[in-house]
Design a protein around this motif. Structure first.
Motif, PDB file in Angstrom:
ATOM      1  N   GLY A   1      -3.384   6.786  -5.835  1.00 34.44           N
ATOM      2  CA  GLY A   1      -2.994   5.728  -4.907  1.00 34.44           C
ATOM      3  C   GLY A   1      -3.541   5.966  -3.511  1.00 34.44           C
ATOM      4  O   GLY A   1      -4.018   5.042  -2.844  1.00 34.44           O
ATOM      5  N   SER A   2      -3.512   7.205  -3.064  1.00 29.05           N
ATOM      6  CA  SER A   2      -4.040   7.525  -1.739  1.00 29.05           C
ATOM      7  C   SER A   2      -5.551   7.338  -1.688  1.00 29.05           C
ATOM      8  O   SER A   2      -6.090   6.829  -0.693  1.00 29.05           O
ATOM      9  CB  SER A   2      -3.689   8.976  -1.372  1.00 29.05           C
ATOM     10  N   VAL A   3      -6.232   7.744  -2.763  1.00 30.87           N
ATOM     11  CA  VAL A   3      -7.688   7.557  -2.813  1.00 30.87           C
ATOM     12  C   VAL A   3      -8.032   6.072  -2.756  1.00 30.87           C
ATOM     13  O   VAL A   3      -8.939   5.644  -2.023  1.00 30.87           O
ATOM     14  CB  VAL A   3      -8.263   8.208  -4.081  1.00 30.87           C
ATOM     15  N   LEU A   4      -7.311   5.267  -3.510  1.00 24.63           N
ATOM     16  CA  LEU A   4      -7.546   3.822  -3.478  1.00 24.63           C
ATOM     17  C   LEU A   4      -7.325   3.262  -2.079  1.00 24.63           C
ATOM     18  O   LEU A   4      -8.087   2.415  -1.605  1.00 24.63           O
ATOM     19  CB  LEU A   4      -6.625   3.113  -4.476  1.00 24.63           C
TER      20      LEU A   4
ATOM     21  N   TRP B   1       0.825  -1.205   0.000  1.00 30.33           N
ATOM     22  CA  TRP B   1       0.000   0.000   0.000  1.00 30.33           C
ATOM     23  C   TRP B   1       0.867   1.265   0.000  1.00 30.33           C
ATOM     24  O   TRP B   1       0.524   2.273  -0.635  1.00 30.33           O
ATOM     25  CB  TRP B   1      -0.937   0.002   1.199  1.00 30.33           C
ATOM     26  N   ILE B   2       1.986   1.229   0.708  1.00 32.44           N
ATOM     27  CA  ILE B   2       2.887   2.388   0.702  1.00 32.44           C
ATOM     28  C   ILE B   2       3.396   2.648  -0.716  1.00 32.44           C
ATOM     29  O   ILE B   2       3.450   3.797  -1.180  1.00 32.44           O
ATOM     30  CB  ILE B   2       4.049   2.159   1.688  1.00 32.44           C
TER      31      ILE B   2
ATOM     32  N   ILE C   1     -21.701   9.083  -2.033  1.00 28.73           N
ATOM     33  CA  ILE C   1     -21.617  10.275  -1.186  1.00 28.73           C
ATOM     34  C   ILE C   1     -22.089   9.929   0.223  1.00 28.73           C
ATOM     35  O   ILE C   1     -23.266   9.607   0.407  1.00 28.73           O
ATOM     36  CB  ILE C   1     -22.468  11.423  -1.762  1.00 28.73           C
ATOM     37  N   PRO C   2     -21.204   9.991   1.235  1.00 29.23           N
ATOM     38  CA  PRO C   2     -19.750  10.065   1.076  1.00 29.23           C
ATOM     39  C   PRO C   2     -19.227   8.760   0.491  1.00 29.23           C
ATOM     40  O   PRO C   2     -19.857   7.711   0.674  1.00 29.23           O
ATOM     41  CB  PRO C   2     -19.250  10.282   2.508  1.00 29.23           C
ATOM     42  N   PRO C   3     -18.103   8.783  -0.233  1.00 30.64           N
ATOM     43  CA  PRO C   3     -17.644   7.575  -0.933  1.00 30.64           C
ATOM     44  C   PRO C   3     -17.303   6.456   0.041  1.00 30.64           C
ATOM     45  O   PRO C   3     -16.633   6.662   1.048  1.00 30.64           O
ATOM     46  CB  PRO C   3     -16.400   8.067  -1.678  1.00 30.64           C
ATOM     47  N   ASN C   4     -17.813   5.269  -0.241  1.00 27.27           N
ATOM     48  CA  ASN C   4     -17.532   4.099   0.591  1.00 27.27           C
ATOM     49  C   ASN C   4     -17.769   2.847  -0.242  1.00 27.27           C
ATOM     50  O   ASN C   4     -18.901   2.563  -0.637  1.00 27.27           O
ATOM     51  CB  ASN C   4     -18.435   4.087   1.830  1.00 27.27           C
TER      52      ASN C   4
ATOM     53  N   LEU D   1     -10.214   4.141   0.205  1.00 25.23           N
ATOM     54  CA  LEU D   1     -11.450   3.457  -0.173  1.00 25.23           C
ATOM     55  C   LEU D   1     -11.388   1.959   0.075  1.00 25.23           C
ATOM     56  O   LEU D   1     -12.364   1.349   0.509  1.00 25.23           O
ATOM     57  CB  LEU D   1     -11.756   3.717  -1.656  1.00 25.23           C
ATOM     58  N   LEU D   2     -10.252   1.336  -0.206  1.00 19.00           N
ATOM     59  CA  LEU D   2     -10.160  -0.127  -0.188  1.00 19.00           C
ATOM     60  C   LEU D   2      -9.275  -0.685   0.914  1.00 19.00           C
ATOM     61  O   LEU D   2      -9.445  -1.833   1.314  1.00 19.00           O
ATOM     62  CB  LEU D   2      -9.629  -0.627  -1.551  1.00 19.00           C
TER      63      LEU D   2
END
Length: 399
Positions: A53-56, A42-43, A203-206, A59-60
């Protein structure tokens, strides 16, 4: 006309956002991921893919269940019974202690377990139990199809509500999408209190793809429970549309039903905020000694893997494993190899073709090292078997 000096400002803002988001996500992964390999992956994603990458990761990769969930409900304080001084019981005493240390559930005596092979056997028994319910029907499932088979369960739950039975139905928010129309609106229109476990939203993204509820639990009147591998739908029945699946479910009676009811109540409270009244333990009805072991992202440790490793280390004669998907962690591969090397019969049964071809390809990577150390691997012909079993020396099983 845009001033030229404004372009570098946008680039500066982008770089600043990239550095800040990547640093925050990478630090969070480093501090929270229990597996160093997962943390490093992940890093790398956070730094290699600017912003994306940070958004992924958020989220995941973030454990939303642990962050948002309620504290686990304390289980009934039932003492672990003393084991008789037989050879088999002495070998299992350490496993009982390991389970006591890892779980909030104690081993309870006096349970009766009945295997129910295939949907043709399991579904009529489950529907019969719902039809006979007088007080409560609690149902959790990953997939609840709205085909002819699934609608029989909708009708049975609706009839139970009409009789004044307390009915609660919990369906996974991703598993519900396996069928159209979705089952939760059908249940609610039928007057059945139903909820989704972490449904995806924008909204909000999940998305919470790593936080799914795969439990299959039916508890009726606190007296009988059904668990196993079967989702609710026609794929579990011969002659239905779609690809047939073979599976196994279990009927359980006795004090263990209270632990299963408490597991459902925890999930329902997490989703809906409603605290259900857990039924009192029933009387002893059989010879089986059982405990519930929960697994999932809300747990502080991988209890299931640790208990499997403890069980494998105690095996003296035989290890039998049946699973639809086989991508074992290195610790499990080493334990199976070690057991085979010390003379234990290790037998793994897998489907020749699962419903996920990429899993089949990944499985092929793990089989040669096991076979080289004496593990016997059998490939089962269709229909695709979704059953999951672990049996040690004919004395201990995880279902």
């Amino acid at each position: 006309m845009t001033h030229p000096s404004f372009v570098p400002s946008l680039a500066t803002i982008f770089v600043a956002l990239y550095l800040a988001s990547a640093a925050a996500a990478a630090l969070h992964a480093l501090l929270t991921k229990p597996d160093p390999r997962s943390a490093m992956c992940w890093i790398a994603v956070c730094w290699i893919f600017p912003l994306g990458g940070s958004v992924l990761y958020w989220l995941l990769g973030v454990n939303l269940v642990r962050r948002r969930g309620n504290s686990p409900r304390a289980r009934p304080p039932v003492e672990s019974p003393q084991l008789a001084a037989s050879a088999d019981s002495r070998s299992l005493a350490g496993l009982v202690r390991a389970g006591d240390a890892l779980t909030q559930c104690r081993v309870v005596d006096g349970n009766a377990l009945e295997p129910l092979e295939e949907g043709e056997v399991a579904f009529p028994r489950m529907l019969q139990a719902i039809d006979a319910a007088a007080h409560t029907v609690w149902l959790a499932t990953y997939i609840f199809q709205t085909d002819a088979t699934g609608r029989k369960f909708v009708s049975a739950l609706q009839a139970a509500v009409a009789r004044g039975v307390q009915v609660r139905a919990l369906v996974d928010g991703i598993g519900e999408w396996y069928s159209w129309p979705h089952v939760v609106p059908l249940l609610r229109r039928a007057g059945v209190p139903a909820a989704r476990f972490l449904p995806p939203r924008l909204i909000p993204p999940n998305l919470s793809l790593n936080c799914r509820n795969h439990r299959k639990i039916l508890v009726v009147d606190g007296d009988e429970a059904f668990i196993g591998g079967m989702n609710l739908g026609g794929r579990e029945i011969a002659g239905s549309t779609g690809r047939r699946m073979a599976d196994i479910h279990f009927s359980l009676r006795g004090p263990i039903v209270q632990q299963l009811a408490a597991t459902f109540a925890d999930d329902w409270q997490f989703v809906c905020g409603e605290r259900l009244q857990i039924p009192a333990p029933t009387r002893a009805v059989g010879p089986a000694r059982c405990r519930v072991v929960t697994g999932g992202p809300a747990d502080d440790a991988d209890k299931l893997l640790l208990l499997i490793l403890a069980a494998l280390s105690l095996a003296q004669r035989q290890i039998l494993i049946m699973t639809p998907y086989f991508i074992p962690p290195p610790e499990l591969v080493a334990a199976l190899q070690a057991a085979a090397l010390r003379g234990v019969e290790v037998c793994v049964v897998l489907p020749r073709h699962s419903n996920l071809h990429y899993i089949d390809w990944a499985t092929l990577h793990w089989l040669p090292p096991l076979i080289a150390r004496g593990v016997r691997v059998h490939l089962q012909e269709p229909p695709f078997s979704h059953a999951k079993l672990l049996v040690i020396d004919g004395q201990y099983a995880q279902i």
